[in-house]
Design a protein around this motif. Structure first.
Motif, PDB file in Angstrom:
ATOM      1  N   LEU A  89     -26.367  32.851  27.171  1.00 12.85           N
ATOM      2  CA  LEU A  89     -25.068  32.918  27.844  1.00 12.85           C
ATOM      3  C   LEU A  89     -24.750  31.573  28.497  1.00 12.85           C
ATOM      4  O   LEU A  89     -23.610  31.077  28.418  1.00 12.85           O
ATOM      5  CB  LEU A  89     -25.094  34.026  28.898  1.00 12.85           C
ATOM      6  N   ALA A  90     -25.756  30.969  29.107  1.00 12.79           N
ATOM      7  CA  ALA A  90     -25.571  29.657  29.734  1.00 12.79           C
ATOM      8  C   ALA A  90     -25.234  28.599  28.692  1.00 12.79           C
ATOM      9  O   ALA A  90     -24.504  27.637  28.965  1.00 12.79           O
ATOM     10  CB  ALA A  90     -26.831  29.260  30.497  1.00 12.79           C
ATOM     11  N   ALA A  91     -25.756  28.787  27.470  1.00 16.42           N
ATOM     12  CA  ALA A  91     -25.507  27.825  26.386  1.00 16.42           C
ATOM     13  C   ALA A  91     -24.187  28.088  25.657  1.00 16.42           C
ATOM     14  O   ALA A  91     -23.795  27.329  24.771  1.00 16.42           O
ATOM     15  CB  ALA A  91     -26.659  27.868  25.389  1.00 16.42           C
ATOM     16  N   GLY A  92     -23.513  29.192  26.031  1.00 12.62           N
ATOM     17  CA  GLY A  92     -22.220  29.496  25.408  1.00 12.62           C
ATOM     18  C   GLY A  92     -22.311  30.262  24.114  1.00 12.62           C
ATOM     19  O   GLY A  92     -21.331  30.390  23.390  1.00 12.62           O
ATOM     20  N   THR A  93     -23.502  30.808  23.790  1.00 13.78           N
ATOM     21  CA  THR A  93     -23.644  31.586  22.547  1.00 13.78           C
ATOM     22  C   THR A  93     -24.241  32.958  22.830  1.00 13.78           C
ATOM     23  O   THR A  93     -24.815  33.592  21.951  1.00 13.78           O
ATOM     24  CB  THR A  93     -24.542  30.839  21.535  1.00 13.78           C
ATOM     25  N   GLY A  94     -24.114  33.421  24.064  1.00 17.94           N
ATOM     26  CA  GLY A  94     -24.646  34.731  24.413  1.00 17.94           C
ATOM     27  C   GLY A  94     -23.564  35.792  24.387  1.00 17.94           C
ATOM     28  O   GLY A  94     -22.415  35.524  24.047  1.00 17.94           O
ATOM     29  N   LEU A  95     -23.948  37.021  24.732  1.00 19.76           N
ATOM     30  CA  LEU A  95     -23.000  38.128  24.780  1.00 19.76           C
ATOM     31  C   LEU A  95     -22.673  38.485  26.221  1.00 19.76           C
ATOM     32  O   LEU A  95     -23.554  38.544  27.074  1.00 19.76           O
ATOM     33  CB  LEU A  95     -23.597  39.369  24.107  1.00 19.76           C
TER      34      LEU A  95
END
Length: 417
Positions: A89-95
């Motif tokens: 999520l912190a990397a921008g690819t989480g849900l």
């Protein structure tokens, strides 16, 4: 007062295989409701939590949505999977789906898709749903006299409905089914991708991201009249949704929107086969279909749990819950609570009232509940009006899970008009 001694029965919550064994599961849940309704669970590889097994306590926690919030632990996952989810999520690819969110952001995001599930939208969609129901009962007739009802019928019917709503091309349906199966089936040897490692689970998520990021770009450039376009072009406080929120919206609609309905449909049919007097009642009186659908949903409870985290020190049924501790809402247990349901282990197509919590409760009540009910009503109305005989042709198999699941195989022998 808190009792942090582990009750052996509570280990079922931290064992995906327990949900593939109905007898073992319900023996444990019945014991906990009677003897330890707020049970401490400390079982690696999961972080500790309190398991809530009584219907009244589940409802009270769902209502207290400021005291008990979804973040940072909306569902049960291993500690390593929880940590990975935060990193992604912190990397921008989480849900960060609706089930992860709390108000006021949750309310704003939910509003983007809510019109597509209101009564008028359901009425407009019903013709398509009825057509698809007939198509799949025709398919049953054509491939009969035997089939695996889960893999041949129950998977595909709600998948086609939700993909039609989103406006996705039919060529992509197979890919969406496989990704959903891998996402919800990470605990099941038959469903999980490759070895089922965290890296494999991450690969599933990245596949979802790649697909839906491309879809978002397409719908923003060329808006269409479908739910996918509504999500892609949705605004929060005048600003477009973030990439994470956009992709997450697609994922929850596309995956949960068909997989949970598949579980309710297949489990509902098994319940009718195992209770032939109820099947006969429903065939004789189709006016019972509404209550029958609710009973199927209660009986199967496809979403096994959600979790909430306490924002302050509090108590549940006299048990101290400290700020920052998580509670596990055992919907399967709540739906068999003897204090709420008369003869809860009896499948009754005319059960009324039926205050099940299978769609959740409060602000997180399932966005697609009306659609799921309509799909089940359409399919069973079509099927039972044409069904002459039905029986098991093998042993039904349940999926190992801690979150969403149901039957993965239902071999049946039947004859249809």
């Amino acid at each position: 007062m808190s009792n942090r001694t582990m009750d052996e029965a509570a280990r079922v919550f931290a064992d995906p295989k327990a949900y593939a064994d109905d007898v073992r599961l319900h023996e444990a849940l019945t014991h906990l409701r009677a003897n330890n309704p707020v049970a401490w669970v400390d079982n690696r590889p999961y972080r500790p939590f309190w398991a809530i097994t009584k219907h009244a306590d589940i409802m009270a926690i769902e209502r207290a949505n400021e005291l008990f919030i979804s973040e940072p632990r909306p569902l049960l996952a291993t500690a390593a999977a929880d940590d990975l989810a935060k990193e992604q999520l912190a990397a921008g690819t989480g849900l960060r789906t609706l089930i992860h969110m709390d108000d006021p952001h949750h309310r704003k995001i939910r509003a983007i898709g809510s019109d597509w599930f209101r009564p008028k939208a359901m009425r407009d969609l019903k013709v398509r749903v009825d057509e698809l129901a007939k198509r799949y009962v025709d398919k049953m007739r054509d491939i009969g006299p035997e089939c695996d009802f889960v893999t041949d019928i129950a998977v595909h019917f709600p998948l086609y409905v939700i993909m039609s709503l989103l406006g996705l091309p039919e060529d992509d349906y197979g890919r969406m089914h496989k990704l959903t199966q891998e996402m919800f089936g990470g605990d099941d040897d038959e469903y999980k991708r490759d070895g089922g490692s965290l890296e494999d689970q991450l690969a599933v998520l990245l596949d979802f991201f790649a697909y839906f990021s491309k879809l978002t770009a397409s719908r923003r450039e060329h808006p269409t009249d479908d739910l996918a376009s509504a999500i892609a072009n949705g605004l929060i406080d005048g600003e477009p949704l973030s990439d994470v929120d956009t992709v997450s919206y697609y994922v929850i609609v596309a995956s949960a929107g068909h997989d949970t309905t598949k579980d309710a449909i297949s489990g509902g049919l098994l319940a009718l086969i195992e209770n032939p007097a109820e099947l006969e009642r429903l065939q004789r009186d189709p006016g019972l279909m509404g209550t029958a659908v609710e009973e199927m949903v209660r009986w199967t409870t496809p979403v096994k749990e959600f979790m909430r985290t306490a924002t302050e020190d509090t108590t549940v049924r006299g048990v101290d819950i400290a700020k920052g501790e998580s509670v596990y809402l055992a919907y399967v247990s709540g739906n068999r609570d003897e204090e709420v349901f008369t003869d809860p282990f009896r499948f009754d197509v005319s059960r009324d009232p039926n205050k099940h919590v299978a769609f959740g409760y409060g602000i997180h009540f399932c966005l697609g509940a009306a659609l799921a009910r309509m799909e089940m009503n359409s399919l069973f109305t079509e099927l039972l009006s044409r069904l002459e005989s039905i029986e098991l042709a093998g042993t039904p198999e349940l999926q190992a899970t801690t979150f969403v699941g149901g039957l993965k195989h239902l071999p049946i022998r039947y004859s249809l008009k």
